[in-house]
Design an enzyme around this catalytic site. Structure first.
Site, mmCIF file in Angstrom:
data_model
loop_
_atom_site.group_PDB
_atom_site.id
_atom_site.type_symbol
_atom_site.label_atom_id
_atom_site.label_comp_id
_atom_site.label_asym_id
_atom_site.label_seq_id
_atom_site.Cartn_x
_atom_site.Cartn_y
_atom_site.Cartn_z
ATOM 1 N N TYR A 1 0.176 9.112 -4.006
ATOM 2 C CA TYR A 1 0.582 9.229 -2.553
ATOM 3 C C TYR A 1 1.412 10.155 -2.352
ATOM 4 C CZ TYR A 1 0.073 8.197 2.132
ATOM 5 O OH TYR A 1 0.306 8.123 3.796
ATOM 6 N N SER B 1 3.880 12.372 5.202
ATOM 7 C CA SER B 1 4.830 11.191 5.405
ATOM 8 C C SER B 1 5.951 10.910 4.871
ATOM 9 C CB SER B 1 3.618 9.923 4.357
ATOM 10 O OG SER B 1 4.881 8.749 4.649
ATOM 11 N N GLY C 1 -10.786 11.292 10.288
ATOM 12 C CA GLY C 1 -9.878 9.554 9.982
ATOM 13 C C GLY C 1 -10.141 8.373 11.764
ATOM 14 N N ALA C 2 -10.665 9.010 12.723
ATOM 15 C CA ALA C 2 -10.272 8.362 13.793
ATOM 16 C C ALA C 2 -10.970 7.227 14.438
ATOM 17 C CB ALA C 2 -10.303 9.315 15.405
ATOM 18 N N ASN C 3 -10.824 6.696 13.812
ATOM 19 C CA ASN C 3 -11.912 5.371 13.919
ATOM 20 C C ASN C 3 -10.888 4.136 14.429
ATOM 21 O OD1 ASN C 3 -12.264 5.371 11.318
ATOM 22 N ND2 ASN C 3 -13.051 3.314 11.029
ATOM 23 N N THR C 4 -9.772 4.543 13.631
ATOM 24 C CA THR C 4 -8.820 2.990 13.506
ATOM 25 C C THR C 4 -7.374 3.889 13.527
ATOM 26 O OG1 THR C 4 -8.415 1.140 12.528
ATOM 27 C CG2 THR C 4 -9.275 3.358 10.815
ATOM 28 N N GLY C 5 -6.644 3.195 13.708
ATOM 29 C CA GLY C 5 -4.973 2.896 12.929
ATOM 30 C C GLY C 5 -4.710 4.063 14.229
ATOM 31 N N ILE C 6 -4.092 5.249 13.649
ATOM 32 C CA ILE C 6 -3.008 6.253 14.322
ATOM 33 C C ILE C 6 -4.642 6.922 14.651
ATOM 34 C CG2 ILE C 6 -1.418 8.558 13.798
ATOM 35 C CD1 ILE C 6 0.190 6.414 11.690
ATOM 36 N N GLY C 7 -5.117 7.312 14.282
ATOM 37 C CA GLY C 7 -6.111 8.677 14.665
ATOM 38 C C GLY C 7 -7.271 8.206 15.575
#
Length: 357
Positions: free
Chosen positions: A230, A192, A63-69
């Site tokens: 979640y 989280s 999941g590294a294409n946006t945000g924290i990643g």
């Protein structure tokens, strides 16, 4: 600014009183800065290199294409480090690679297509990495999903539970042969603090709340809610981390809560949560981290020697709330076994893999 003007407005104050006002103002500003730095951000940035930064590493981030990643990949990228972005969309992942290379032209980054909502995709991507990288030094399970609506994956499992936990469980266990070949292996699961909000079960005997093993997919009696499911998936991340640490003592395993970070995770929230988040954005931002600051905890766990099997917040270990140590140990092991069944893996790895520790 209006408040500052009001405080400092000339009203024929005695010089000593004006000095007191200025002192109060400066103290308030410092308090706000200090609170922002150490409470919200968790302190100054962590080291971006390891004590042995000259050695090369292979780091895989989901999941590294946006945000924290994406920010995690950007901060860790270097000439000595190979970063692999495992993402559902190769197009978006390649865009992230190009953006990172604008800041670090010599960074070694590549992509692999991996959709956590498809166990077949997870298996195919893991096979590609095992063939290309006999050694993986750091595995960062960062991808996460929050969804207002109940949906099933093509595998027949509830989407949030599969993307946040089951997919990463399978991904990690399949990549263990390469991870265990590293001289300093690490597995970091991004979780989280909302794990405390996960819906639980109550036993008939002693009224103790437990992990909802009898209805993990919310397809029987347990109602599906945004934060309820979640939270269950995020507690599963923590339990998975604890089990990994117990079973593979050679690997440093950490569950990292990034903090309250302003990312696009709100896109799947219902309108009554999404719109207020947008309307009061400026006020809320004062209490939130940027994606870069949200990545600091993961970067810290990647670059520093940390105690394995713990839950980390702002780069400090924190105790779990709402569960007893006995519950944690028992439920973590049960979740490991149940997850193995769901992804069709044996509960224990073969002896040859265990000997690599």
């Amino acid at each position: 600014m209006a408040c500052v003007a009001t405080i400092l407005a000339p009203r024929h104050d005695h010089p000593a009183l004006l000095g007191v006002k200025i002192s109060i103002l400066l103290a308030s500003l410092y308090f706000l800065y200090d609170t922002r730095t150490y409470v919200v951000q968790g302190g100054p940035p962590p080291p971006l290199t390891t004590p042995t930064s000259s050695s090369s590493r292979v780091i895989v981030i989901t999941g590294a294409n946006t945000g924290i990643g994406k920010e995690t990949a950007r901060l860790l990228a270097s000439e000595q480090t190979t970063i692999i972005l495992a993402c559902r969309s190769v197009v978006k992942a390649q865009q992230a690679v190009e953006d990172i290379r604008q800041h670090k032209p010599n960074a070694r980054i590549e992509c692999v297509e991996m959709d956590l909502s498809s166990l077949t995709s997870v298996r195919n991507a893991a096979k590609q990495l095992l063939e290309k990288y006999p050694v993986i030094d750091v595995l960062i399970n960062n991808a996460g999903l929050m969804h207002a609506q109940y949906e099933l994956t093509q595998d027949g499992y509830e989407q949030v539970f599969q993307v946040n936990h089951l997919g990463h469980y399978l991904w990690t266990r399949l990549l263990l042969p390469s991870v265990l070949q590293s001289s300093n292996p690490k597995i970091i699961n991004v979780t989280s603090s909302t794990y405390i909000l996960g819906t639980r079960e109550t036993t008939q005997n002693n009224n103790t709340t437990v992990f909802p093993f009898h209805d993990l997919q919310c397809n029987q009696e347990r109602a599906y809610t945004l934060f309820g499911q979640y939270g269950v998936s995020k507690l599963a991340n923590i339990y998975f981390t604890l089990s990994l640490a117990q079973k593979y003592t050679h690997i440093q395993c950490c569950a990292v809560h990034p903090g309250l970070v302003r990312t696009d995770v709100v896109r799947n929230m219902p309108w009554y949560l999404r719109y207020p988040n947008q309307i009061f954005g400026l006020l809320i931002q004062a209490l939130q981290k940027t994606p870069t600051q949200g990545a600091w905890g993961t970067v810290h766990a990647t670059n520093m020697n940390v105690q394995s099997g713990l839950y980390w917040v702002n780069r400090k270990p924190q105790p779990l709330r709402g569960v007893t140590p006995i519950q944690v140990a028992e439920e973590a092991e049960q979740l490991w076994i149940e997850s193995a069944k769901l992804v069709q893996l044996p509960p224990h790895d073969d002896a040859s893999l265990a000997m690599k520790q």
